[in-house]
Design an enzyme around this catalytic site. Structure first.
Site, PDB file in Angstrom:
ATOM      1  CB  CYS A  71      -0.938  -0.005   1.194  1.00  0.00           C
ATOM      2  SG  CYS A  71      -2.075  -1.405   1.204  1.00  0.00           S
ATOM      3  CG  HIS A 114      -3.225   3.291   1.826  1.00  0.00           C
ATOM      4  ND1 HIS A 114      -3.827   2.782   0.695  1.00  0.00           N
ATOM      5  CD2 HIS A 114      -3.257   2.304   2.767  1.00  0.00           C
ATOM      6  CE1 HIS A 114      -4.198   1.537   0.933  1.00  0.00           C
ATOM      7  NE2 HIS A 114      -3.868   1.227   2.180  1.00  0.00           N
ATOM      8  CG  ASN A 135      -6.907  -0.812   1.336  1.00  0.00           C
ATOM      9  OD1 ASN A 135      -6.176  -0.567   0.386  1.00  0.00           O
ATOM     10  ND2 ASN A 135      -6.429  -1.170   2.515  1.00  0.00           N
TER      11      ASN A 135
END
Length: 333
Positions: free
Chosen positions: A116, A258, A288
């Protein structure tokens, strides 16, 4: 422009989100969960999932083409392509396939894996190639198809992740340098907190010669540990990047983190004293999307007019590794 110390402009962005959608109510029919449970803990309402005939290379090339077009370039103008992903179509890498799909015949291409944090790490990497005069026009892509590696019976992980790709174009410039500051970190002691780990099965080739063959386990995560890590480390790394940039948090126009969890985003913004109206988030719609989450959110905000030419953006990626990093940049100079 070949001189050491070239300046950097970020001149284009793009994204690609698969059309298939699974909502919280849909997930409640697969696992023991509910829309209220997911929304209150994550802020996620929907996530987009790639179909079986959609490849990571496809959505990466689509996002990159949008960014190249916005930058006023053609694929043949691109010198370098960096693909940040943890879910390539090919374990040997997918960046070269993206180069082919784009028709970027003059570009070298490689994959970068930092989960990520991948997009932030890849953007910083691209900047170093430009600053040393090696390349002048670089496409940075963040893309992941995590639905491939999900345990759809695990309510702790399957409610979180979606698929997608986002990209930016970085160019050498004689004008103001738009990459103002950055910082990056890793801590392998916490690697067990978030994994997509190898799954092997012993195979005997001959007497006393054994090897391991296999694939990968589904994603596993200790959500509590990742949350604790993020709310401490992310504000710290942004503050360090701001010091390197020589600016204060009050000078930030936008915060793009993020897109892991709305509570993490809120906690980081509070710690940095950044008001909610300066925070860009698309968790409600996309969930996500790992390395894709920051460039997708950036692209949406540029295209809907929130982010304007010259705005200063603070961005941070964090996740498996564990890795985390931050970059401070000015849009479009």
């Amino acid at each position: 422009m070949n001189a050491l110390g070239a300046k950097i402009a970020i001149t284009g962005c793009g994204s690609s989100i698969p059309p298939q959608v699974i909502t919280n109510d849909d997930l409640s029919r697969l696992v023991d969960t509910s829309d209220e449970w997911i929304q209150t803990r994550t802020g996620i309402g929907r996530r987009h999932l790639a179909s079986p005939d959609t490849s990571l290379s496809d959505i990466s090339a689509q996002a990159a083409q949008e960014a190249i077009t916005m930058a006023g370039l053609t694929p043949r103008d691109i010198d370098l392509i960096i693909l940040a992903t943890s879910t390539p179509d090919d374990l040997f890498g997918s960046a070269a396939k993206v180069q082919h799909l784009l028709g970027a015949s003059n570009a070298v291409a490689f994959d970068l894996t930092a989960a990520c944090s991948g997009f932030v790490f890849a953007l910083i990497t691209a900047a170093q190639f430009i600053r040393t005069g090696v390349y002048q026009r670089v496409v940075v892509i963040g893309a992941d198809i995590l639905s491939r590696w999900m345990d759809w019976s695990d309510r702790n992980t399957c409610v979180l992740f979606g698929d997608g790709a986002g990209a930016v174009v970085c160019q050498a410039t004689l004008r103001e340098d738009c990459l103002l500051g950055f910082d990056m970190y890793s801590d392998g002691k916490q690697h067990h907190s978030l994994n997509l780990s190898y799954k092997g099965q012993q195979k005997t080739l001959k007497e006393k010669v054994n090897i391991s063959q296999g694939s990968y386990h589904p994603i596993t995560m200790n959500g509590r540990e990742v949350y604790r890590f993020a709310v401490v480390k992310v504000p710290e790394v942004i503050e360090r990047a701001l010091v390197r940039a020589g600016i204060s948090s009050e000078e930030i126009d936008w915060l793009i983190l993020h897109q892991a969890n709305q509570r993490i985003i809120h906690a980081v913004a509070q710690r940095l004293d950044i008001p909610s109206e300066k925070v860009i988030a698309n968790l409600e719609e996309c969930g996500n999307t790992s390395a894709a989450s920051i460039p997708i959110a950036l692209d949406e905000a540029v295209r809907d007019g929130r982010i304007k030419m010259g705005d200063i953006i603070a961005s941070s990626g964090f996740g498996a590794g564990l890795t985390w990093g931050a970059v401070i940049f000015r849009w479009g100079i």
